[in-house]
Scaffold this active site. Sequence first.
Site, PDB file in Angstrom:
ATOM      1  N   GLY A 202     -45.839 -35.740  24.004  1.00 57.99           N
ATOM      2  CA  GLY A 202     -46.625 -34.783  24.643  1.00 57.99           C
ATOM      3  C   GLY A 202     -47.785 -35.002  24.906  1.00 57.99           C
ATOM      4  O   GLY A 202     -48.731 -33.822  24.998  1.00 57.99           O
ATOM      5  N   GLU A 204     -49.571 -36.187  27.356  1.00 60.82           N
ATOM      6  CA  GLU A 204     -49.853 -36.053  28.667  1.00 60.82           C
ATOM      7  C   GLU A 204     -50.504 -34.698  28.824  1.00 60.82           C
ATOM      8  O   GLU A 204     -51.338 -34.231  29.416  1.00 60.82           O
ATOM      9  CB  GLU A 204     -48.651 -36.253  29.585  1.00 60.82           C
ATOM     10  CG  GLU A 204     -48.871 -37.828  29.991  1.00 60.82           C
ATOM     11  CD  GLU A 204     -48.732 -38.598  28.885  1.00 60.82           C
ATOM     12  OE1 GLU A 204     -47.779 -38.443  28.131  1.00 60.82           O
ATOM     13  OE2 GLU A 204     -49.092 -39.691  29.011  1.00 60.82           O
ATOM     14  N   THR A 260     -48.944 -39.772  19.922  1.00 63.70           N
ATOM     15  CA  THR A 260     -47.541 -39.198  19.561  1.00 63.70           C
ATOM     16  C   THR A 260     -46.918 -40.260  19.118  1.00 63.70           C
ATOM     17  O   THR A 260     -47.018 -41.357  19.788  1.00 63.70           O
ATOM     18  CB  THR A 260     -47.267 -38.192  20.858  1.00 63.70           C
ATOM     19  OG1 THR A 260     -47.365 -39.176  21.844  1.00 63.70           O
ATOM     20  CG2 THR A 260     -47.896 -37.034  20.826  1.00 63.70           C
ATOM     21  N   ASN A 280     -50.658 -42.763  23.527  1.00 66.26           N
ATOM     22  CA  ASN A 280     -51.944 -42.940  24.343  1.00 66.26           C
ATOM     23  C   ASN A 280     -52.521 -41.697  23.996  1.00 66.26           C
ATOM     24  O   ASN A 280     -52.403 -40.786  23.211  1.00 66.26           O
ATOM     25  CB  ASN A 280     -51.563 -42.724  25.755  1.00 66.26           C
ATOM     26  CG  ASN A 280     -50.819 -41.761  26.220  1.00 66.26           C
ATOM     27  OD1 ASN A 280     -49.467 -41.700  26.255  1.00 66.26           O
ATOM     28  ND2 ASN A 280     -51.296 -40.539  26.634  1.00 66.26           N
ATOM     29  N   ASP A 325     -53.224 -45.104  29.408  1.00 66.96           N
ATOM     30  CA  ASP A 325     -51.999 -44.834  28.879  1.00 66.96           C
ATOM     31  C   ASP A 325     -51.171 -45.846  28.429  1.00 66.96           C
ATOM     32  O   ASP A 325     -49.896 -46.025  28.643  1.00 66.96           O
ATOM     33  CB  ASP A 325     -51.097 -43.732  29.978  1.00 66.96           C
ATOM     34  CG  ASP A 325     -49.496 -43.623  29.417  1.00 66.96           C
ATOM     35  OD1 ASP A 325     -49.541 -43.284  28.246  1.00 66.96           O
ATOM     36  OD2 ASP A 325     -49.013 -43.064  30.348  1.00 66.96           O
ATOM     37  N   TRP A 413     -40.346 -47.894  26.734  1.00 71.12           N
ATOM     38  CA  TRP A 413     -39.286 -47.863  25.826  1.00 71.12           C
ATOM     39  C   TRP A 413     -38.163 -48.779  25.980  1.00 71.12           C
ATOM     40  O   TRP A 413     -37.500 -48.756  24.612  1.00 71.12           O
ATOM     41  CB  TRP A 413     -38.970 -46.494  25.771  1.00 71.12           C
ATOM     42  CG  TRP A 413     -38.226 -45.834  26.921  1.00 71.12           C
ATOM     43  CD1 TRP A 413     -38.861 -45.485  28.056  1.00 71.12           C
ATOM     44  CD2 TRP A 413     -36.861 -46.381  27.214  1.00 71.12           C
ATOM     45  NE1 TRP A 413     -38.133 -45.382  29.040  1.00 71.12           N
ATOM     46  CE2 TRP A 413     -36.780 -45.706  28.569  1.00 71.12           C
ATOM     47  CE3 TRP A 413     -35.945 -46.556  26.543  1.00 71.12           C
ATOM     48  CZ2 TRP A 413     -35.448 -45.708  29.206  1.00 71.12           C
ATOM     49  CZ3 TRP A 413     -34.621 -46.522  26.960  1.00 71.12           C
ATOM     50  CH2 TRP A 413     -34.425 -46.116  28.307  1.00 71.12           C
ATOM     51  N   CYS A 610      22.978 -61.024  14.809  1.00 69.94           N
ATOM     52  CA  CYS A 610      22.928 -59.861  15.708  1.00 69.94           C
ATOM     53  C   CYS A 610      22.133 -59.880  16.903  1.00 69.94           C
ATOM     54  O   CYS A 610      22.142 -59.107  17.865  1.00 69.94           O
ATOM     55  CB  CYS A 610      22.567 -58.756  14.800  1.00 69.94           C
ATOM     56  SG  CYS A 610      23.283 -58.477  13.414  1.00 69.94           S
ATOM     57  N   CYS A 613      22.638 -60.287  21.004  1.00 68.93           N
ATOM     58  CA  CYS A 613      22.851 -59.178  21.784  1.00 68.93           C
ATOM     59  C   CYS A 613      22.031 -57.899  21.533  1.00 68.93           C
ATOM     60  O   CYS A 613      21.803 -57.236  22.672  1.00 68.93           O
ATOM     61  CB  CYS A 613      24.321 -58.960  21.776  1.00 68.93           C
ATOM     62  SG  CYS A 613      25.205 -60.108  22.013  1.00 68.93           S
ATOM     63  N   MET A 651      32.329 -55.227  21.138  1.00 69.76           N
ATOM     64  CA  MET A 651      31.577 -55.365  19.794  1.00 69.76           C
ATOM     65  C   MET A 651      32.658 -56.346  19.109  1.00 69.76           C
ATOM     66  O   MET A 651      33.575 -55.926  18.550  1.00 69.76           O
ATOM     67  CB  MET A 651      31.222 -54.295  19.101  1.00 69.76           C
ATOM     68  CG  MET A 651      30.757 -54.391  17.646  1.00 69.76           C
ATOM     69  SD  MET A 651      29.289 -55.221  17.492  1.00 69.76           S
ATOM     70  CE  MET A 651      29.432 -55.596  15.705  1.00 69.76           C
TER      71      MET A 651
HETATM   72 CA    CA Z   1     -47.724 -41.453  27.679  1.00 68.68          CA
END
Ligand code: CA
Length: 676
Positions: A202, A204, A260, A280, A325, A413, A610, A613, A651
């Site tokens: 915040g 700015e 900040t 900044n 900044d 960032w 077995c 088959c 079978m």
């Molecule tokens: Ca900034």
Amino acid sequence: MFRGLCLVFTTLIVCAAWTPGAKAKDPEARAGAVDDARLRAADAEPGSWLAHGRNWAEQRHSTLDALNAGNVAQLELRWRYDPETERGLEATPIVVDGVMYATGTWSVVHAVDARSGQGIWRYDPQVPRAVGQKACCDVVNRGVAVYRGRVYSGTLDGRLIALDAGSGELIWEVQTVDPELYYTITGAPRVMKGRVVIGNGGAEYGVRGYVSAYDAETGKQLWRTYTVPANPADGFESPALERAARTWNGSWWELGGGGTVWDAMAYDPELDLLYVGTGNGSPWVRALRSPGGGDNLYLSSILALDPDDGRQVWHYQTTPGDNWDFTATQHMILAELEIGGQQRKVIMQAPKNGFFYVLDRRNGELISAEAFADVLWATHVDSETGRPVEREDLLFEESLQFIKPTFFGAHNWQPMSFNPKTGLVYIPTHEILGAYRRDPGYRRVEGEFNVGTDFNVFSAFGPEAVSGHLLAWDPVRQVEVWRVPLGLPWNGGTLTTAGNLVFQGTADGRLVAYRADTGQTLWVTHTGSGVIAAPITYAIDGVQYVSVMAGWGGAFALVAGPAGLGAARGPGVLLTWAIPDAVPTPADFESQITREGGVAKGEKLYHTWCARCHGSAGVSSSRLPDLRASQQRLGEAFIQVSLHGLADTGMPAMKRYVDADEVAEIQRYLASLPAP
Ligand code: CA
């Protein structure tokens, strides 16, 4: 009988269902069972991605190597998840025990099955949309922290929320800011020692920066550390702020001051130091903020704090008296580097101002700082004083100046990564020409951008004034090793792995894998939207996955105008790739043919007499009877039918080959197989 606990009230019955298969209340069995020991040993557990930067050192390096430079070209899309947004996606997902936790726009939290991409739960904190006006840089969120069965996340309107990792239900929430002021949260919380640490943005708009810690269990505030002093007439919260006040002039507290803590943190458990980056000044123009000058501590600084009480242990200011900044909130990485024949515990940062800093993280001593991008505002960082030497001829109080880097930063960032094997740091680098002029008509407007520079001069720029590249930087020698030009700036954060790989998404909507040592392109895919977030990697049952959130947005997308029109601007999406199921080697079958226990004999007899088959493992894709079903249906008669056969079906009578005991063994084997 109903198995459960019922409390009978006059008008309703409340039952807590109990099922024999439910997991016990063992905390290790809970979803999100991450603790300090797991976080500390994160590198030994590469299948998960336990913390924002993968580990407390924030290296974003995975020791997984099943995916490597030799096979990465085989990656294919495995799943996609829709976070239902067309605004920016900046989050690094966290993966714990097969569950992925990520955040989308408006601070919505998503839990997704990391193997399939199926949504598990979604929590919408219902951020009032009017708060969007307070967000300088889009309604984004950079992710969660997962700890002791809970998912912690900040919300754009300043809340810290704790959710149940299994259900997504809200456990507690606290308001961390004065909602009347112009704070927002976009950064990811960090957790250590039972504390959840969160900052805010915040500057700015004219706020005073701080970082706070809350009890992970209860949400109780444990400490709050301001980064800039308030009105000295009201006293100081700490000796560090009293010292800082001597570096300010005028009535800065009426303007907020700034500083900040809106993104980067790192934690060293051995030194027990928490590192936070500060932003900044507010306003940007120092002559407006602090007439007469001064360093304006602790703007644009790295602060080492005691995580138990928030007390400042040391500070290093990257941009004294910041005028541009040039925040120092950018990603910080902890590593051990051999420098000048000595093993050094370092903290590394490439802040907006264009210099790559290597500091001794025990005490904040500058080891080295060199420009990693075009830097016009200063000639160099003086190694004696640790201070940048400003170009007096480029100060913009009186006239328009073209300056690099800009408020977008040579690096912002978008996280970088460090590969201990190559020794390189992979930096998403922006080259953006800035036009700075002190706004001659500036007047403060409450709740709006209060930066003091003339944005109109910036608006003249198109694509020719901007570019970006992926930079591989040697932090010991402080030199570039390779770069990949990317055209547009504002490309995504990076991931590096022990498979000699670097992954990065791009503004034009690609995800690319490079060889970590040379920068050779190995694999490219298309995401549909500009990628600004960082990819992650994790593994489940031996399969290594790569995931990234693709969603164009953030400050550059909002502000840059024509210069950003080359970006891919599709809807946001969470994508995951893996190599298609690998062709198994003979050794992979060994466990399947060496069975233990009583069925082994029956299995051998079955496959001898077995299976020809009725199919291997009791399954035939022909129309002949499935003997798993037959033995179940016939029960004891299975033995007689087998011995004497069924003449009219073909079978044969098996008594020529096996006796009744042996058929019983076969039947036991068939009964041990999964039911058809
Ligand atoms: Ca900034």
